[in-house]
Design an enzyme around this catalytic site. Structure first.
Site, PDB file in Angstrom:
ATOM      1  N   HIS A 276      22.731  21.799  23.768  1.00  0.00           N
ATOM      2  CA  HIS A 276      21.801  21.709  24.903  1.00  0.00           C
ATOM      3  C   HIS A 276      20.870  22.923  24.922  1.00  0.00           C
ATOM      4  O   HIS A 276      19.650  22.789  25.112  1.00  0.00           O
ATOM      5  CB  HIS A 276      22.597  21.620  26.212  1.00  0.00           C
ATOM      6  CG  HIS A 276      21.762  21.726  27.448  1.00  0.00           C
ATOM      7  ND1 HIS A 276      21.237  20.632  28.096  1.00  0.00           N
ATOM      8  CD2 HIS A 276      21.350  22.811  28.153  1.00  0.00           C
ATOM      9  CE1 HIS A 276      20.548  21.028  29.144  1.00  0.00           C
ATOM     10  NE2 HIS A 276      20.606  22.349  29.207  1.00  0.00           N
ATOM     11  N   GLU A 277      21.434  24.117  24.726  1.00  0.00           N
ATOM     12  CA  GLU A 277      20.617  25.333  24.740  1.00  0.00           C
ATOM     13  C   GLU A 277      19.664  25.380  23.539  1.00  0.00           C
ATOM     14  O   GLU A 277      18.522  25.830  23.659  1.00  0.00           O
ATOM     15  CB  GLU A 277      21.518  26.572  24.758  1.00  0.00           C
ATOM     16  CG  GLU A 277      22.415  26.686  25.989  1.00  0.00           C
ATOM     17  CD  GLU A 277      21.632  26.668  27.292  1.00  0.00           C
ATOM     18  OE1 GLU A 277      20.489  27.158  27.300  1.00  0.00           O
ATOM     19  OE2 GLU A 277      22.163  26.160  28.299  1.00  0.00           O
ATOM     20  N   HIS A 280      16.608  23.474  24.346  1.00  0.00           N
ATOM     21  CA  HIS A 280      15.568  24.230  25.064  1.00  0.00           C
ATOM     22  C   HIS A 280      14.687  25.003  24.072  1.00  0.00           C
ATOM     23  O   HIS A 280      13.464  25.072  24.248  1.00  0.00           O
ATOM     24  CB  HIS A 280      16.218  25.206  26.043  1.00  0.00           C
ATOM     25  CG  HIS A 280      16.728  24.570  27.293  1.00  0.00           C
ATOM     26  ND1 HIS A 280      15.942  23.786  28.112  1.00  0.00           N
ATOM     27  CD2 HIS A 280      17.955  24.610  27.884  1.00  0.00           C
ATOM     28  CE1 HIS A 280      16.652  23.375  29.142  1.00  0.00           C
ATOM     29  NE2 HIS A 280      17.886  23.849  29.029  1.00  0.00           N
ATOM     30  N   GLU A 354      15.535  19.836  31.536  1.00  0.00           N
ATOM     31  CA  GLU A 354      16.986  19.706  31.400  1.00  0.00           C
ATOM     32  C   GLU A 354      17.361  18.350  30.819  1.00  0.00           C
ATOM     33  O   GLU A 354      18.261  18.253  29.976  1.00  0.00           O
ATOM     34  CB  GLU A 354      17.660  19.910  32.756  1.00  0.00           C
ATOM     35  CG  GLU A 354      17.580  21.324  33.293  1.00  0.00           C
ATOM     36  CD  GLU A 354      18.183  22.342  32.355  1.00  0.00           C
ATOM     37  OE1 GLU A 354      19.236  22.050  31.752  1.00  0.00           O
ATOM     38  OE2 GLU A 354      17.599  23.431  32.209  1.00  0.00           O
TER      39      GLU A 354
END
Length: 414
Positions: A276-277, A280, A354
Site C-alpha cells: 500500500h505504501e 503511494h 488511499e
C-alpha cells in the site's frame, strides 16, 4: 464596513464553526450503537466490542469538555479585548515592529499551550492508560512538550520573522517572496523531515535481516523499490497503536513501519501494508500533495497581502495602529471558511489516493492480507466502525474501514 461589523463577523465565524463541530461530534456519537456491517462482523469479539464502545464514549465526553473549554477561552479572549491587551504588552516590551509580532504570537501560543497541557496529560495518562494504549512516561511527555516548544520557537519563529521582514520591505508584493520561502521550506521538510525532525522524538533503524525483510525484498524488487528505504520506528515507546507511512520523493523517499505494526501483524499482512505504501510512491501522491499544498499556500498569501494594513482590522480589535500581527490574526479567522472548503477538497483527494494505493496493493500483492491487516489495526486501536457520514466527509483523510474493505473485495485478486 466598520470595525465593529468586522469584529462581530469574526465572532460569528468562531461561533458557527464551534456549533458545526459540536453537531458533527454529537451526530457521530449517536451512531456508536449502530449495527456493525456484516463485512466487519469479524473485527471485534464481544469483549473487544464493549471495550471499543466505552473507549468511544469516553473520548466523546472528553473532546466535548475540552472543546467547550477552548471555545470559551477563545471567545473571552476576543470579547474582553485580549487582542489589544497582548498587543500593548508586546509594544511595552520592545519598539521594534518585528519583535512585537514575535512577542504577540509567542505570548498567545505559550498561553494556549499551557492551557492545553492538563487536557493532553489527562488524555495520555488517564484515558489512553486505562484502555491499555499508553506506553509513554511523564518524562517522555514533558520532554516532548519541551522539544515541541523549542521547535516552535526556532522554526515557527524563524519563518514568522522572515515573513514579517519581507512584508516590511515589500509591502503588498511580499506574498511572492513569502511564497518562495514556504516553497523552499516545504521541499526541505518533505525531503529531510525523517532525517531532521523525527530523530528528535523517535529512533529509526533500517529493517533488520530476516524472513520479513526477505519477503519485502522480493516484493520491492518486483516493483523497482529500494529496500534500503524501509525503516522501523520505535512507536511503542509512546503507544501500542500501530501505523506506517510514506514520505519524501526521489532519492529521499522513505517508508516507515512502526514496531507495533510489526508486532501486531503477520508477515504476509505487513507485506500488504508495505505494498500500500509503495502504491503511494508509485502513484506520486506525496509529490501531488506537496504541489497542491504549495498552490493553496500561494493563494492564501496573496489574499493575506490584500488584507494586511487595512485600518479596519485595528478598529475591530480596538488597537491604535494596524500591524502585521493584527492583520494575520484577523485573517486567520476570516479566512477559515475558505480554509474549511480547501480542507474538504484535500480530504476528498486524500481518500481517492488511499483507494488508489489499496488498488495497487491488491493488484500487485493481494486483497485478503491487506483486508485482514486493516481489520486487525482497527481492532487494536478500538476504532469506530460506524462513523456518521458527515464526520467522514469533514474529517476523514482515509476512507472508512467498511469502504476500504468493499473496495478491496471488488474484482478481488486473492
Amino acid at each position: 464596513m466598520t470595525g465593529d461589523f468586522l469584529f462581530y463577523t469574526i465572532i460569528a465565524i468562531l461561533v458557527l464553526n464551534y456549533v458545526k463541530e459540536e453537531w458533527i461530534s454529537y451526530a457521530n456519537a449517536k451512531r456508536f450503537n449502530d449495527p456493525i456491517p456484516k463485512e466487519l462482523q469479524d473485527v471485534y469479539d464481544a469483549d473487544a466490542y464493549q471495550k471499543s464502545q466505552k473507549y468511544k464514549q469516553t473520548n466523546y465526553r472528553f473532546s466535548t469538555l475540552s472543546g467547550v473549554f477552548s471555545f470559551v477561552v477563545t471567545l473571552m479572549f476576543f470579547m474582553l479585548n485580549g487582542v489589544a491587551w497582548v498587543d500593548e504588552i508586546s509594544k511595552q516590551l520592545t519598539e521594534h515592529s518585528l519583535l512585537q509580532s514575535l512577542l504577540f504570537f509567542g505570548i498567545i501560543g505559550l498561553a494556549s499551550s499551557i492551557l492545553q497541557v492538563p487536557f493532553s496529560y489527562y488524555h495520555t495518562f488517564v484515558i489512553e492508560e486505562n484502555f491499555g494504549f499508553n506506553k509513554s512516561t511523564p518524562k517522555i511527555f514533558w520532554l516532548d512538550k519541551l522539544k515541541g516548544l523549542l521547535m516552535s520557537l526556532l522554526i515557527g519563529g524563524g519563518l514568522l520573522s522572515l515573513v514579517v521582514w519581507l512584508y516590511q520591505q515589500m509591502q503588498n508584493n511580499f506574498w511572492w517572496y513569502a511564497w518562495l520561502v514556504f516553497t523552499l521550506f516545504s521541499v526541505v521538510m518533505t525531503l529531510f523531515y525523517s532525517n531532521l525532525i523525527v530523530p528528535l522524538f523517535n529512533k529509526q533503524t533500517p529493517l533488520e535481516e530476516g524472513s520479513l525483510r526477505q519477503k519485502l525484498a522480493a516484493y520491492a524488487k518486483a516493483q523497482g523499490f529500494k529496500l534500503s528505504d524501509i525503516f522501523v520506528i520505535d512507536g511503542s515507546k509512546r503507544s501500542t497503536k500501530a501505523n506506517a507511512y510514506f514520505t519524501g520523493f526521489g532519492a529521499k523517499k522513505r517508508i516507515v513501519l512502526y514496531d507495533t505494526l510489526i508486532h501486531d501483524l503477520t508477515e504476509e499482512e505487513i507485506v500488504a501494508v508495505f505494498a500500500h505504501e509503495v502504491g503511494h510512491y508509485k502513484k506520486k501522491h506525496t509529490l501531488y500533495n506537496m504541489l497542491l499544498s504549495l498552490l493553496l499556500t500561494g493563494v492564501t498569501l496573496y489574499i493575506l497581502g490584500l488584507l494586511l494594513g487595512n485600518p479596519l482590522l485595528a478598529d475591530a480589535f480596538d488597537v491604535p495602529n494596524s500591524s502585521f500581527h493584527i492583520g494575520l490574526l484577523a485573517f486567520g479567522v476570516l479566512y477559515s471558511p475558505i480554509s474549511e472548503i480547501t480542507s474538504l477538497l484535500m480530504n476528498i483527494l486524500s481518500r481517492k489516493f488511499e483507494y488508489q494505493a489499496d488498488d495497487f496493493a491488491k493488484e500487485t500483492y493481494g486483497a485478503n492480507p491487506l483486508i485482514s491487516s486493516l481489520k486487525k489495526l482497527s481492532k487494536n486501536s478500538l476504532s469506530n466502525l460506524t462513523p456518521h457520514k458527515w464526520n467522514v466527509f469533514f474529517h476523514y483523510s482515509h476512507p472508512t474501514l467498511l469502504q476500504r474493505v468493499l473496495n478491496l473485495k471488488k474484482t478481488q485478486i486473492s
